[in-house]
Design a protein around this motif. Structure first.
Motif, PDB file in Angstrom:
ATOM      1  N   HIS A 135     -49.542  49.375   4.396  1.00 40.27           N
ATOM      2  CA  HIS A 135     -51.005  49.463   4.300  1.00 40.27           C
ATOM      3  C   HIS A 135     -51.614  49.143   5.658  1.00 40.27           C
ATOM      4  O   HIS A 135     -50.937  48.655   6.561  1.00 40.27           O
ATOM      5  CB  HIS A 135     -51.523  48.462   3.264  1.00 40.27           C
ATOM      6  CG  HIS A 135     -51.311  47.033   3.678  1.00 40.27           C
ATOM      7  ND1 HIS A 135     -50.111  46.379   3.511  1.00 40.27           N
ATOM      8  CD2 HIS A 135     -52.130  46.142   4.302  1.00 40.27           C
ATOM      9  CE1 HIS A 135     -50.207  45.153   3.990  1.00 40.27           C
ATOM     10  NE2 HIS A 135     -51.419  44.979   4.487  1.00 40.27           N
ATOM     11  N   ASP A 137     -54.984  46.931   7.326  1.00 41.70           N
ATOM     12  CA  ASP A 137     -55.995  45.921   6.996  1.00 41.70           C
ATOM     13  C   ASP A 137     -57.325  46.436   7.533  1.00 41.70           C
ATOM     14  O   ASP A 137     -57.576  46.370   8.736  1.00 41.70           O
ATOM     15  CB  ASP A 137     -55.639  44.570   7.634  1.00 41.70           C
ATOM     16  CG  ASP A 137     -54.428  43.926   6.976  1.00 41.70           C
ATOM     17  OD1 ASP A 137     -53.681  44.623   6.269  1.00 41.70           O
ATOM     18  OD2 ASP A 137     -54.230  42.716   7.188  1.00 41.70           O
ATOM     19  N   HIS A 191     -48.400  48.417   8.068  1.00 44.63           N
ATOM     20  CA  HIS A 191     -47.391  47.360   7.995  1.00 44.63           C
ATOM     21  C   HIS A 191     -47.155  46.993   6.538  1.00 44.63           C
ATOM     22  O   HIS A 191     -47.963  47.310   5.664  1.00 44.63           O
ATOM     23  CB  HIS A 191     -47.837  46.138   8.807  1.00 44.63           C
ATOM     24  CG  HIS A 191     -49.139  45.574   8.336  1.00 44.63           C
ATOM     25  ND1 HIS A 191     -50.353  46.102   8.727  1.00 44.63           N
ATOM     26  CD2 HIS A 191     -49.431  44.567   7.473  1.00 44.63           C
ATOM     27  CE1 HIS A 191     -51.334  45.435   8.134  1.00 44.63           C
ATOM     28  NE2 HIS A 191     -50.803  44.487   7.360  1.00 44.63           N
ATOM     29  N   ARG A 214     -58.225  35.461   9.444  1.00 45.75           N
ATOM     30  CA  ARG A 214     -59.035  36.624   9.773  1.00 45.75           C
ATOM     31  C   ARG A 214     -60.486  36.257  10.063  1.00 45.75           C
ATOM     32  O   ARG A 214     -61.035  35.352   9.455  1.00 45.75           O
ATOM     33  CB  ARG A 214     -59.054  37.589   8.575  1.00 45.75           C
ATOM     34  CG  ARG A 214     -57.692  38.099   8.188  1.00 45.75           C
ATOM     35  CD  ARG A 214     -57.595  38.286   6.696  1.00 45.75           C
ATOM     36  NE  ARG A 214     -56.226  38.604   6.293  1.00 45.75           N
ATOM     37  CZ  ARG A 214     -55.750  39.829   6.157  1.00 45.75           C
ATOM     38  NH1 ARG A 214     -56.542  40.853   6.342  1.00 45.75           N
ATOM     39  NH2 ARG A 214     -54.493  40.026   5.816  1.00 45.75           N
TER      40      ARG A 214
END
Ligand code: MD3
Ligand code: FE
Length: 217
Positions: A135, A137, A191, A214
């Motif tokens: 996927h 992010d 990743h 994040r």
């Protein structure tokens, strides 16, 4: 001297390995934080227990998740988003303990990203067999900020692709205490994590925990 691949900086036991433009592996970097880090995590999980999110497509994720900080990653039928409230408790996520914030900021600085101040820490728990499919992010607003990841417990095979889903991923073994910083062009690389192999870890038992720090706004 041969200092290209394993340039030693800061903590002399933490070699810095650049695996893509903007992506840096700091093996063992979390070691000196561990004595404070593990109790802080146990405390967070007591307040906001791990849960298996249902994807917008209706699938139950094999990885269990929770969060701490001002925002947490959540999923519901309308999609994925960051939210200040834990939908399971209706309360704010537990605050980010200073030791987590310090670890993330120091690792980011080590990789060349000064002033990293994470708003969210997503905590993933893998038991043997659990995996994370390839996927990107993309739910954060600021792709200029890096993501810092910390691996704890059982070792995992991390899959690191490219900008296209079809790019063949390279495989990296991530172990207890390894930290990685993902910024620059690699920030949007595909990743994932291969199904976790069975084992028993001295500190965390039969599981792997991954923290991702994040900036989400
Ligand atoms: C590369 N977690 O939570 S951490 C995730 O091990 C996630 O639980 C994995 O992917 C885990 O979204 C991988 C390493 C990581 C995190 C974010 C990245 C690698 C990344 C963002 C861009 C590129
Ligand atoms: Fe990810």
């Amino acid at each position: 001297m041969t200092a290209d691949l394993f340039e030693t900086v800061g903590d002399a036991r933490a070699p810095r390995e650049t695996i893509a433009e903007g992506a840096v592996l700091l093996r063992g970097f979390a070691g000196t934080f561990m004595a404070e880090l593990i109790p802080a995590l146990r405390d967070i999980v007591k307040q906001a227990p791990f849960r298996h999110l249902i994807t917008p497509g209706g699938h139950r994720m094999s990885v269990a998740m929770t969060n701490c900080g001002n925002a947490g990653w959540v999923s519901d039928p309308s999609g994925y988003r960051y939210d200040g409230i834990d939908p399971d408790s209706g309360k704010s996520w537990p605050p980010m303990p200073p030791v987590l914030c310090r670890l993330a900021a120091e690792a980011a600085a080590e990789a060349g990203f000064n002033g990293f101040a994470p708003e969210a820490c997503l905590i993933n728990r893998y038991v043997p067999g659990a995996k994370l499919s390839l996927h990107q992010d993309k739910d954060e607003l600021d792709y200029a900020a890096p993501i810092v990841s910390v691996s704890l417990g059982l070792p995992a095979t991390f899959l690191f692709g490219g900008l296209k889903r079809s790019d063949t991923p390279r495989r990296y073994r991530l172990e207890h205490g390894d930290v990685a910083v993902w910024g620059g062009p690699s920030r949007l690389f595909y990743h994932g994590v291969a199904p976790l192999a069975d084992g028993e870890h001295g500190v965390l038992g039969r599981q792997r925990i991954n923290l991702t720090f994040r900036k989400v706004r």
